[in-house]
Design a protein around this motif. Sequence first.
Motif, PDB file in Angstrom:
ATOM      1  N   CYS A  44     -28.129  11.168  -0.373  1.00 59.40           N
ATOM      2  CA  CYS A  44     -28.103  11.069  -1.835  1.00 59.40           C
ATOM      3  C   CYS A  44     -27.782  12.407  -2.503  1.00 59.40           C
ATOM      4  N   VAL A  45     -28.239  13.518  -1.963  1.00 63.84           N
ATOM      5  CA  VAL A  45     -27.947  14.827  -2.558  1.00 63.84           C
ATOM      6  C   VAL A  45     -26.469  15.162  -2.393  1.00 63.84           C
ATOM      7  N   ARG A  46     -25.939  14.914  -1.204  1.00 58.85           N
ATOM      8  CA  ARG A  46     -24.510  15.164  -0.963  1.00 58.85           C
ATOM      9  C   ARG A  46     -23.651  14.245  -1.849  1.00 58.85           C
ATOM     10  N   ALA A  47     -24.055  12.988  -1.942  1.00 63.00           N
ATOM     11  CA  ALA A  47     -23.316  12.039  -2.777  1.00 63.00           C
ATOM     12  C   ALA A  47     -23.367  12.451  -4.243  1.00 63.00           C
ATOM     13  N   ALA A  48     -24.503  12.928  -4.702  1.00 57.64           N
ATOM     14  CA  ALA A  48     -24.623  13.365  -6.092  1.00 57.64           C
ATOM     15  C   ALA A  48     -23.679  14.520  -6.392  1.00 57.64           C
ATOM     16  N   GLN A  49     -23.472  15.395  -5.436  1.00 54.90           N
ATOM     17  CA  GLN A  49     -22.542  16.503  -5.637  1.00 54.90           C
ATOM     18  C   GLN A  49     -21.132  15.977  -5.897  1.00 54.90           C
ATOM     19  N   VAL A  50     -20.718  14.984  -5.134  1.00 58.27           N
ATOM     20  CA  VAL A  50     -19.377  14.415  -5.308  1.00 58.27           C
ATOM     21  C   VAL A  50     -19.305  13.660  -6.628  1.00 58.27           C
ATOM     22  N   ARG A  51     -20.306  12.859  -6.896  1.00 58.27           N
ATOM     23  CA  ARG A  51     -20.315  12.068  -8.136  1.00 58.27           C
ATOM     24  C   ARG A  51     -20.308  12.968  -9.375  1.00 58.27           C
ATOM     25  N   ASN A  52     -20.961  14.122  -9.297  1.00 60.32           N
ATOM     26  CA  ASN A  52     -21.069  15.015 -10.445  1.00 60.32           C
ATOM     27  C   ASN A  52     -19.867  15.934 -10.630  1.00 60.32           C
ATOM     28  N   MET A  53     -18.868  15.807  -9.797  1.00 59.45           N
ATOM     29  CA  MET A  53     -17.657  16.613  -9.956  1.00 59.45           C
ATOM     30  C   MET A  53     -16.957  16.274 -11.263  1.00 59.45           C
ATOM     31  N   GLY A  54     -17.150  15.050 -11.747  1.00 61.99           N
ATOM     32  CA  GLY A  54     -16.529  14.637 -12.999  1.00 61.99           C
ATOM     33  C   GLY A  54     -15.075  14.260 -12.862  1.00 61.99           C
ATOM     34  N   VAL A  55     -14.594  14.170 -11.624  1.00 66.34           N
ATOM     35  CA  VAL A  55     -13.199  13.817 -11.394  1.00 66.34           C
ATOM     36  C   VAL A  55     -12.970  12.343 -11.693  1.00 66.34           C
ATOM     37  N   LEU A  56     -13.986  11.533 -11.421  1.00 68.72           N
ATOM     38  CA  LEU A  56     -13.877  10.091 -11.568  1.00 68.72           C
ATOM     39  C   LEU A  56     -15.107   9.554 -12.267  1.00 68.72           C
ATOM     40  N   GLU A  57     -14.968   8.368 -12.815  1.00 69.67           N
ATOM     41  CA  GLU A  57     -16.119   7.699 -13.394  1.00 69.67           C
ATOM     42  C   GLU A  57     -16.686   6.766 -12.339  1.00 69.67           C
ATOM     43  N   GLY A  58     -17.911   6.998 -11.933  1.00 66.64           N
ATOM     44  CA  GLY A  58     -18.499   6.219 -10.851  1.00 66.64           C
ATOM     45  C   GLY A  58     -19.616   5.321 -11.308  1.00 66.64           C
ATOM     46  N   ASN A  59     -20.056   4.487 -10.386  1.00 63.40           N
ATOM     47  CA  ASN A  59     -21.170   3.599 -10.678  1.00 63.40           C
ATOM     48  C   ASN A  59     -22.451   4.392 -10.853  1.00 63.40           C
ATOM     49  N   LEU A  60     -23.356   3.846 -11.626  1.00 63.83           N
ATOM     50  CA  LEU A  60     -24.644   4.487 -11.814  1.00 63.83           C
ATOM     51  C   LEU A  60     -25.509   4.228 -10.595  1.00 63.83           C
ATOM     52  N   LEU A  61     -26.254   5.222 -10.196  1.00 64.26           N
ATOM     53  CA  LEU A  61     -27.175   5.054  -9.081  1.00 64.26           C
ATOM     54  C   LEU A  61     -28.359   4.227  -9.528  1.00 64.26           C
ATOM     55  N   ALA A  62     -28.817   3.380  -8.639  1.00 58.05           N
ATOM     56  CA  ALA A  62     -30.048   2.658  -8.901  1.00 58.05           C
ATOM     57  C   ALA A  62     -31.200   3.642  -8.751  1.00 58.05           C
ATOM     58  N   THR A  63     -32.151   3.543  -9.642  1.00 62.29           N
ATOM     59  CA  THR A  63     -33.355   4.357  -9.461  1.00 62.29           C
ATOM     60  C   THR A  63     -34.121   3.782  -8.277  1.00 62.29           C
ATOM     61  N   ASP A  64     -35.043   4.562  -7.739  1.00 59.48           N
ATOM     62  CA  ASP A  64     -35.844   4.071  -6.619  1.00 59.48           C
ATOM     63  C   ASP A  64     -36.554   2.774  -6.994  1.00 59.48           C
ATOM     64  N   ASN A  65     -37.095   2.707  -8.212  1.00 53.46           N
ATOM     65  CA  ASN A  65     -37.807   1.503  -8.654  1.00 53.46           C
ATOM     66  C   ASN A  65     -36.876   0.308  -8.776  1.00 53.46           C
ATOM     67  N   GLU A  66     -35.683   0.528  -9.345  1.00 51.34           N
ATOM     68  CA  GLU A  66     -34.725  -0.569  -9.495  1.00 51.34           C
ATOM     69  C   GLU A  66     -34.292  -1.072  -8.123  1.00 51.34           C
TER      70      GLU A  66
END
Length: 166
Positions: free
Chosen positions: A15-37
């Motif tokens: 999840c930390v590695r994935a967050a780095q890629v998702r936060n690059m801002g290059v693309l619009e990605g899906n929202l992560l589910a929270t642990d509770n969701e």
Amino acid sequence: MARKVFYSFHYVPDCVRAAQVRNMGVLEGNLLATDNEWESVTKAGEGAIKRWIDTQLEGKSCAVVLVGAGTARRKWIDYEIKTAWNAGKGVVGVHIHRLKDFAGLQSVQGANPFGHFNMDRDGSSLSSIVRCYNPPHADSRQCYAYIEANLATWIEEAIGIRAAYR
């Protein structure tokens, strides 16, 4: 306008590695589910998980599989790959094992998650069609920069590959 993509990855270790890629801002990605969701979705059973994934894939043009050490052959990642491909979406893999986690650790390279899918048309492996990129750097910062510089191009290429494979 940035493409809308679905990110597929093994949540707990990556999840930390994935967050780095998702936060690059290059693309619009899906929202992560929270642990509770995610917990409530999984408690509702396989049908609920499939519906959640299907909903997340709606309106996306590509599935980006962020490949960590244990990504290949995971039940729900396989479902995401198969569902995206069958829906005509681009599919691409990106190895993220060289990105550091919160502890500052890198991981080992995982297997290509497309290698065990056989195509109905000719029996060839999906890995012979879908690309899975492995950044050529051992340093986490260089790896990050390489992914950031190339991800949008890889997405467009994946969409083109899928469009040509009809």
